[in-house]
Structures are given as C-alpha cells and as structure tokens.
Design a protein around this motif. Structure first.
Motif, short mmCIF file in Angstrom:
data_model
loop_
_atom_site.label_atom_id
_atom_site.label_comp_id
_atom_site.label_asym_id
_atom_site.label_seq_id
_atom_site.Cartn_x
_atom_site.Cartn_y
_atom_site.Cartn_z
N THR A 184 0.82 -1.20 0.00
CA THR A 184 0.00 0.00 0.00
C THR A 184 0.86 1.26 0.00
O THR A 184 0.36 2.34 -0.21
N GLY A 185 2.15 1.08 0.29
CA GLY A 185 3.04 2.22 0.42
C GLY A 185 3.09 2.74 1.85
O GLY A 185 3.83 3.65 2.17
N GLU A 186 2.30 2.14 2.73
CA GLU A 186 2.27 2.51 4.14
C GLU A 186 2.66 1.29 4.97
O GLU A 186 1.93 0.30 5.00
N GLN A 187 3.80 1.34 5.64
CA GLN A 187 4.30 0.21 6.41
C GLN A 187 3.29 -0.29 7.43
O GLN A 187 3.14 -1.50 7.64
N TYR A 188 2.55 0.61 8.05
CA TYR A 188 1.54 0.26 9.04
C TYR A 188 0.54 -0.74 8.48
O TYR A 188 0.19 -1.73 9.11
N PHE A 189 0.08 -0.52 7.25
CA PHE A 189 -0.89 -1.40 6.60
C PHE A 189 -0.21 -2.63 6.00
O PHE A 189 -0.74 -3.74 6.07
N ASP A 190 0.96 -2.43 5.40
CA ASP A 190 1.67 -3.53 4.75
C ASP A 190 2.00 -4.67 5.72
O ASP A 190 1.97 -5.83 5.34
N ASP A 191 2.28 -4.36 6.97
CA ASP A 191 2.58 -5.39 7.96
C ASP A 191 1.39 -6.31 8.21
O ASP A 191 1.56 -7.44 8.64
N SER A 192 0.19 -5.85 7.94
CA SER A 192 -1.03 -6.62 8.20
C SER A 192 -1.56 -7.38 6.98
O SER A 192 -2.31 -8.34 7.13
N LEU A 193 -1.19 -6.96 5.78
CA LEU A 193 -1.80 -7.52 4.57
C LEU A 193 -1.68 -9.03 4.44
O LEU A 193 -2.60 -9.69 3.97
#
Length: 81
Positions: free
Chosen positions: A11-20
């Motif tokens: 997503t370009g956002e580490q916060y979200f990428d860690d959950s995907l």
C-alpha cells in the motif's frame, strides 16, 4: 489468466503492509496468490478500452468480476493497464 502473488502487495504505508499477509486480510500462508480468469469473454468498448468478464479467486472464494482495461499497441509492443 492472471495470477497475483498477494504476498508482494504493498500500500506504500508500512503500518498497513505489515497486516496484509495475515489471516484477517489475504492469509498469504494459506492462499499465496489471487487468480483472475476470463470466463465470459473480452469485449472491445472503443479503440482503446476493453472489458474482460471472469472470475477472481481470492482466499478460496470465486467472485464474478468485470475487469476494465486499456490496451495500447505500438508496433510489436502491447501495453495493458
């Protein structure tokens, strides 16, 4: 047929990428890819715009999808978006 390795989505956002990749989202350990297969056909809407109808298989579920795309052909190169 298009296979998308969902473990590489960003997503370009580490916060979200860690959950995907986790179970609540794409559950990459169990379902490493999503697959779109044309089932209904590909339809030319105008000189550049098309639509493919098919099935998206994601997390073990089949979802009917209409996939709009553009196609540009220049010589021997075709580019699809």
């Amino acid at each position: 047929r298009v296979a998308i390795p969902v473990g590489k989505l960003s997503t370009g956002e580490q916060y979200f990428d860690d959950s995907l990749g986790q179970g609540d989202w794409f559950d990459v350990a169990k379902y490493p890819e999503a697959v779109f297969e044309v089932k209904g056909g590909i339809y030319k809407l105008d000189d550049r715009n098309y639509e493919a109808t098919g099935v998206l298989r994601i997390k073990g579920e089949d979802i009917p999808v209409r996939l709009p795309f553009t196609l540009d052909v220049a010589g021997t190169t075709a580019t699809m978006h």
